[in-house]
Design an enzyme around this catalytic site. Structure first.
Site, PDB file in Angstrom:
ATOM      1  N   PHE A  11     -10.310 -26.461 -12.091  1.00 11.91           N
ATOM      2  CA  PHE A  11     -10.148 -25.136 -11.479  1.00 11.91           C
ATOM      3  C   PHE A  11     -10.971 -24.116 -12.249  1.00 11.91           C
ATOM      4  CE2 PHE A  11      -7.173 -21.733  -9.683  1.00 11.91           C
ATOM      5  CZ  PHE A  11      -7.588 -21.924  -8.377  1.00 11.91           C
ATOM      6  N   ALA A  13     -15.213 -22.491 -12.230  1.00  5.22           N
ATOM      7  CA  ALA A  13     -15.998 -21.705 -11.284  1.00  5.22           C
ATOM      8  C   ALA A  13     -15.919 -22.308  -9.882  1.00  5.22           C
ATOM      9  CB  ALA A  13     -17.449 -21.637 -11.759  1.00  5.22           C
ATOM     10  N   LYS A 121     -21.613 -34.442 -10.661  1.00  3.58           N
ATOM     11  CA  LYS A 121     -22.688 -35.449 -10.669  1.00  3.58           C
ATOM     12  C   LYS A 121     -22.431 -36.650 -11.561  1.00  3.58           C
ATOM     13  CE  LYS A 121     -25.364 -32.273 -12.249  1.00  3.58           C
ATOM     14  NZ  LYS A 121     -24.782 -31.011 -11.821  1.00  3.58           N
ATOM     15  N   GLY A 150     -26.684 -27.545  -5.051  1.00  2.00           N
ATOM     16  CA  GLY A 150     -25.640 -26.559  -4.761  1.00  2.00           C
ATOM     17  C   GLY A 150     -25.430 -26.357  -3.279  1.00  2.00           C
ATOM     18  N   GLY A 203     -26.046 -15.699 -18.498  1.00  4.69           N
ATOM     19  CA  GLY A 203     -25.179 -16.784 -18.039  1.00  4.69           C
ATOM     20  C   GLY A 203     -25.894 -17.759 -17.119  1.00  4.69           C
ATOM     21  N   GLU A 206     -26.826 -22.423 -20.142  1.00  3.37           N
ATOM     22  CA  GLU A 206     -25.627 -22.654 -20.947  1.00  3.37           C
ATOM     23  C   GLU A 206     -25.962 -22.536 -22.425  1.00  3.37           C
ATOM     24  OE1 GLU A 206     -23.408 -26.114 -19.691  1.00  3.37           O
ATOM     25  OE2 GLU A 206     -24.172 -25.811 -17.654  1.00  3.37           O
ATOM     26  N   ASP A 217     -30.651 -32.867 -16.000  1.00  4.59           N
ATOM     27  CA  ASP A 217     -29.877 -32.491 -14.814  1.00  4.59           C
ATOM     28  C   ASP A 217     -30.649 -32.833 -13.535  1.00  4.59           C
ATOM     29  OD1 ASP A 217     -27.770 -30.857 -13.368  1.00  4.59           O
ATOM     30  OD2 ASP A 217     -29.566 -29.702 -12.871  1.00  4.59           O
ATOM     31  N   LYS A 221     -29.705 -35.653 -10.491  1.00  2.00           N
ATOM     32  CA  LYS A 221     -29.679 -35.359  -9.053  1.00  2.00           C
ATOM     33  C   LYS A 221     -30.596 -36.315  -8.290  1.00  2.00           C
ATOM     34  CE  LYS A 221     -28.323 -30.609  -9.842  1.00  2.00           C
ATOM     35  NZ  LYS A 221     -28.803 -29.274 -10.224  1.00  2.00           N
ATOM     36  N   GLY A 313     -23.653 -21.391  -8.307  1.00  2.00           N
ATOM     37  CA  GLY A 313     -22.823 -20.251  -7.925  1.00  2.00           C
ATOM     38  C   GLY A 313     -21.587 -20.790  -7.241  1.00  2.00           C
TER      39      GLY A 313
HETATM   40  N1  LIG Z   1     -21.187 -23.990 -11.405  1.00  2.00           N
HETATM   41  C1  LIG Z   1     -22.030 -24.355 -10.466  1.00  2.00           C
HETATM   42  O1  LIG Z   1     -22.719 -23.522  -9.870  1.00  2.00           O
HETATM   43  C2  LIG Z   1     -22.141 -25.805 -10.056  1.00  2.00           C
HETATM   44  C3  LIG Z   1     -23.047 -26.161  -9.041  1.00  2.00           C
HETATM   45  C4  LIG Z   1     -23.108 -27.500  -8.621  1.00  2.00           C
HETATM   46  C5  LIG Z   1     -22.294 -28.433  -9.230  1.00  2.00           C
HETATM   47  N2  LIG Z   1     -21.434 -28.067 -10.257  1.00  2.00           N
HETATM   48  C6  LIG Z   1     -20.585 -29.079 -10.836  1.00  2.00           C
HETATM   49  O2  LIG Z   1     -19.240 -28.838 -10.447  1.00  2.00           O
HETATM   50  C7  LIG Z   1     -18.321 -29.203 -11.471  1.00  2.00           C
HETATM   51  C8  LIG Z   1     -17.486 -27.994 -11.851  1.00  2.00           C
HETATM   52  O3  LIG Z   1     -18.352 -26.966 -12.333  1.00  2.00           O
HETATM   53  P1  LIG Z   1     -17.787 -25.578 -12.829  1.00  2.00           P
HETATM   54  O4  LIG Z   1     -18.954 -24.679 -12.976  1.00  2.00           O
HETATM   55  O5  LIG Z   1     -16.646 -25.166 -11.976  1.00  2.00           O
HETATM   56  O6  LIG Z   1     -17.242 -25.973 -14.272  1.00  2.00           O
HETATM   57  P2  LIG Z   1     -16.158 -25.198 -15.128  1.00  2.00           P
HETATM   58  O7  LIG Z   1     -16.157 -23.750 -14.746  1.00  2.00           O
HETATM   59  O8  LIG Z   1     -16.372 -25.578 -16.519  1.00  2.00           O
HETATM   60  O9  LIG Z   1     -14.772 -25.789 -14.615  1.00  2.00           O
HETATM   61  C9  LIG Z   1     -14.327 -27.059 -14.931  1.00  2.00           C
HETATM   62  C10 LIG Z   1     -12.846 -27.140 -14.636  1.00  2.00           C
HETATM   63  O10 LIG Z   1     -12.387 -28.451 -14.905  1.00  2.00           O
HETATM   64  C11 LIG Z   1     -11.211 -28.365 -15.690  1.00  2.00           C
HETATM   65  N3  LIG Z   1     -11.032 -29.563 -16.469  1.00  2.00           N
HETATM   66  C12 LIG Z   1     -11.671 -29.960 -17.607  1.00  2.00           C
HETATM   67  N4  LIG Z   1     -11.218 -31.161 -18.002  1.00  2.00           N
HETATM   68  C13 LIG Z   1     -10.286 -31.550 -17.106  1.00  2.00           C
HETATM   69  C14 LIG Z   1      -9.449 -32.674 -16.964  1.00  2.00           C
HETATM   70  N5  LIG Z   1      -9.503 -33.680 -17.834  1.00  2.00           N
HETATM   71  N6  LIG Z   1      -8.610 -32.738 -15.906  1.00  2.00           N
HETATM   72  C15 LIG Z   1      -8.550 -31.722 -15.011  1.00  2.00           C
HETATM   73  N7  LIG Z   1      -9.303 -30.628 -15.106  1.00  2.00           N
HETATM   74  C16 LIG Z   1     -10.165 -30.537 -16.126  1.00  2.00           C
HETATM   75  C17 LIG Z   1     -11.383 -27.123 -16.523  1.00  2.00           C
HETATM   76  O11 LIG Z   1     -10.138 -26.718 -17.003  1.00  2.00           O
HETATM   77  P3  LIG Z   1      -9.910 -25.335 -17.793  1.00  2.00           P
HETATM   78  O12 LIG Z   1     -10.064 -24.266 -16.736  1.00  2.00           O
HETATM   79  O13 LIG Z   1      -8.529 -25.447 -18.287  1.00  2.00           O
HETATM   80  O14 LIG Z   1     -10.957 -25.285 -18.840  1.00  2.00           O
HETATM   81  C18 LIG Z   1     -12.007 -26.200 -15.498  1.00  2.00           C
HETATM   82  O15 LIG Z   1     -10.993 -25.625 -14.708  1.00  2.00           O
HETATM   83  C19 LIG Z   1     -19.177 -29.710 -12.629  1.00  2.00           C
HETATM   84  O16 LIG Z   1     -19.216 -31.101 -12.550  1.00  2.00           O
HETATM   85  C20 LIG Z   1     -20.536 -29.089 -12.348  1.00  2.00           C
HETATM   86  O17 LIG Z   1     -21.578 -29.864 -12.863  1.00  2.00           O
HETATM   87  C21 LIG Z   1     -21.346 -26.765 -10.649  1.00  2.00           C
END
Ligand SMILES: NC(=O)c1ccc[n+]([C@@H]2O[C@H](COP(=O)([O-])OP(=O)(O)OC[C@H]3O[C@@H](n4cnc5c(N)ncnc54)[C@H](OP(=O)(O)O)[C@@H]3O)[C@@H](O)[C@H]2O)c1
Lengths: 331, 167
Positions: A11, A13, A121, A150, A203, A206, A217, A221, A313
């Site tokens: 839960f 982004a 991924k 995305g 931001g 990373e 990355d 993909k 995003g």
């Molecule tokens: N951000 C983007 O724009 C984007 C785009 C395409 C794909 N993605 C992919 O989508 C996925 C999520 O990205 P994000 O940006 O949302 O990452 P994020 O903001 O770091 O969120 C990750 C979430 O997973 C939770 N988490 C971590 N370990 C866990 C576990 N063992 N069991 C259950 N929940 C757990 C975290 O908990 P806490 O909140 O408690 O820390 C957090 O809520 C990633 O794989 C990323 O590569 C992201």
């Protein structure tokens, strides 16, 4: 009206973006005969569970306020096994070494006959074959449009919209961070390190940018595309990878004077999978700037089809998750 | 102008000299000689391919002189560079000998570095070079790039190729 009971695992982004989109699109979904009820949300601290559907607005507010949605110490796998639902939306962090929690969650979901939609991924890069076979054996749907580019439709574009066309190759910019850095280096005539610092501040990069700037990355993909679109059994080791850390502002400028930009281009075909900085003519469809992603699908009958869009995003990426959901349960 | 010439030498010693003599007499510049030692034509002669730079009006004289020397001239054609690309090299381009890198390409005879821009922002900083390479055909261009790729790997240079080239 069909009710889809689902869980959101992770839960951050994206997980929150999915919740927001489900709230935003509630009426639209109802208009196409779908009601989506989230029965469990899990983050790293635990879960909130309600077999009748949690209050999403409430969960979003609680997450923002206290940093967690957790009301109970329940893991993703436990939620999958103990709460009745049919769809797992998997958005935990990407781990390409072990697959992380995502791999366990996906396997558990299939083993209990659930469908999976993911943006993660890691598991797909490592264990594509195993995941597909497990999903198939269980009769589960498994969709992952959000993992590549995305918001940009690319897997579904190649496999469904362009159905009947043999795809010869896919080329493009699949990492917004690298695109931002190269675009800004040229604009400002600034060094890689200076623009990397700027990207971190905004931001866009990373704190450990290795994964993006070394091309890893993009390579992941491409592995997903190689498997999902080209039917290969590829892993990360099959990709030749060169990142952008050596690119200089002088090189960008000299190239520009001759009508080219330098972009980190990922390229996949049945013959090879390759990531490297390339010279792209300024008016070429792949020469997009900023954090944009772009991909050109070269097809047998339709020729080249190019899509461009936001590669990251929360709302943008969640839109790909929404389209996967509608693809499975719509009509 | 640049011409390529297919000639046939008799399989006896001293033939190569007979072939080269008319070139120097006419002040032509020999760029490459590809000598197929192993190959024989049905006439038991050895096929040789020359690429040379000569004034257009001297080409006929060269041909006549070769034939006087008993060398069969099978074909004379204009040797034109039809393909052209830009390549960027980044790294210690100068320290690792840019001249050397260019020579490796020029030596092939089918490809040539025709333009070079260099930028050296400072000691201990990466230099960048943009090279324009011309080649006779697409295949020759690929061959030249393969050479450049080997040189780049050896010298630890990042080579940035155009997107439409098979990297
Ligand atoms: N951000 C983007 O724009 C984007 C785009 C395409 C794909 N993605 C992919 O989508 C996925 C999520 O990205 P994000 O940006 O949302 O990452 P994020 O903001 O770091 O969120 C990750 C979430 O997973 C939770 N988490 C971590 N370990 C866990 C576990 N063992 N069991 C259950 N929940 C757990 C975290 O908990 P806490 O909140 O408690 O820390 C957090 O809520 C990633 O794989 C990323 O590569 C992201």
């Amino acid at each position: 009206m069909k009710t889809v009971y689902c869980s959101i695992l992770g839960f951050g982004a994206i997980g929150q973006g999915v919740a927001e989109i489900l709230l935003m699109k509630k009426e639209y979904l109802e208009s196409i005969g779908l009601e989506v009820k989230v029965v469990a949300i899990v983050d790293s601290k635990g879960a909130t569970v309600n077999p009748e559907g949690v209050d999403l607005a409430d969960c979003l507010a609680r997450k923002k306020k206290s940093g967690t949605v957790a009301l109970e110490k329940i893991s993703g796998v436990e939620a999958i096994q103990s709460v009745s639902h049919e769809l797992v939306i998997e958005t935990t962090p990407t781990n390409i070494q072990t697959g992380g929690a995502g791999l366990q969650n996906m396997l558990a979901a299939f083993q209990t006959g659930k469908d999976v939609i993911t943006s993660n991924k890691g598991p797909l890069t490592l264990k594509y074959r195993e995941l597909m076979e497990t999903a198939k054996a269980a009769g589960s749907h498994f969709r992952f449009e959000a993992t590549v580019g995305g918001s940009m439709p690319i897997i579904n574009l190649s496999n469904e919209v362009l159905a009947g066309n043999k795809v010869k190759s896919i080329k493009g910019i699949l990492n917004g961070t690298c695109n931002y850095i190269l675009t800004r280096m040229l604009e400002e005539r600034a060094s890689y390190n200076d623009i990397l610092a700027e990207a971190m501040q905004l931001g866009i990069a990373e704190t450990d940018p290795t994964y993006d700037v070394e091309g890893i990355d993009t390579a992941c993909k491409l592995v997903i595309l190689a498997n999902a679109v080209f039917g290969l059994d590829a892993t990360y080791n099959d990709v030749e990878v060169t990142g952008i850390t050596k690119v200089t502002p002088e090189a960008l400028e000299m190239a520009y004077e001759r009508g080219h930009v330098i972009k980190l281009i990922g390229e996949v075909s049945r013959e090879r999978i390759h990531v490297a900085p390339r010279l792209v003519p300024i008016n070429h469809p792949l020469a997009v700037g900023g954090t944009l992603n772009v991909a050109s699908v070269d097809t047998e009958l339709a020729g080249e089809i190019t899509v461009t869009g936001k590669g990251a995003g929360p709302i943008e990426t969640s839109s790909a998750i929404l389209s996967d959901l509608i693809a499975i349960y719509g009509n | 102008m640049r011409v390529s010439m297919d000639i046939e030498l008799k399989d006896v010693p001293g033939q190569m000299l007979l072939a080269l003599q008319p070139l120097s007499e006419c002040k032509a510049n020999l760029i490459t000689v590809v000598h197929h030692h192993q190959k024989r034509t049905p006439r038991k002669t050895v096929p040789v391919k020359l690429v040379l730079e000569a004034r257009p009006e001297s080409i006929e004289t060269i041909k006549a002189k070769l034939e006087e020397n008993g060398i069969r001239v099978v074909r004379v054609g204009e040797h034109r560079f039809r393909e052209s690309i830009n390549v960027v090299l980044i790294g210690h381009v100068v320290h690792t000998g840019i001249r050397d890198t260019i020579d490796e390409i020029d030596r092939t005879g089918y490809a040539e570095v025709v333009d070079l821009s260099l930028s050296m922002p400072g000691i201990n900083m990466l230099s960048s070079a943009l090279m324009k390479i011309d080649a006779v055909s697409k295949e020759d261009l690929q061959k030249a790039l393969t050479i450049l790729k080997e040189v780049s790997t050896k010298k630890n240079l990042l080579m940035v190729l155009p997107i439409d080239i098979q990297a």
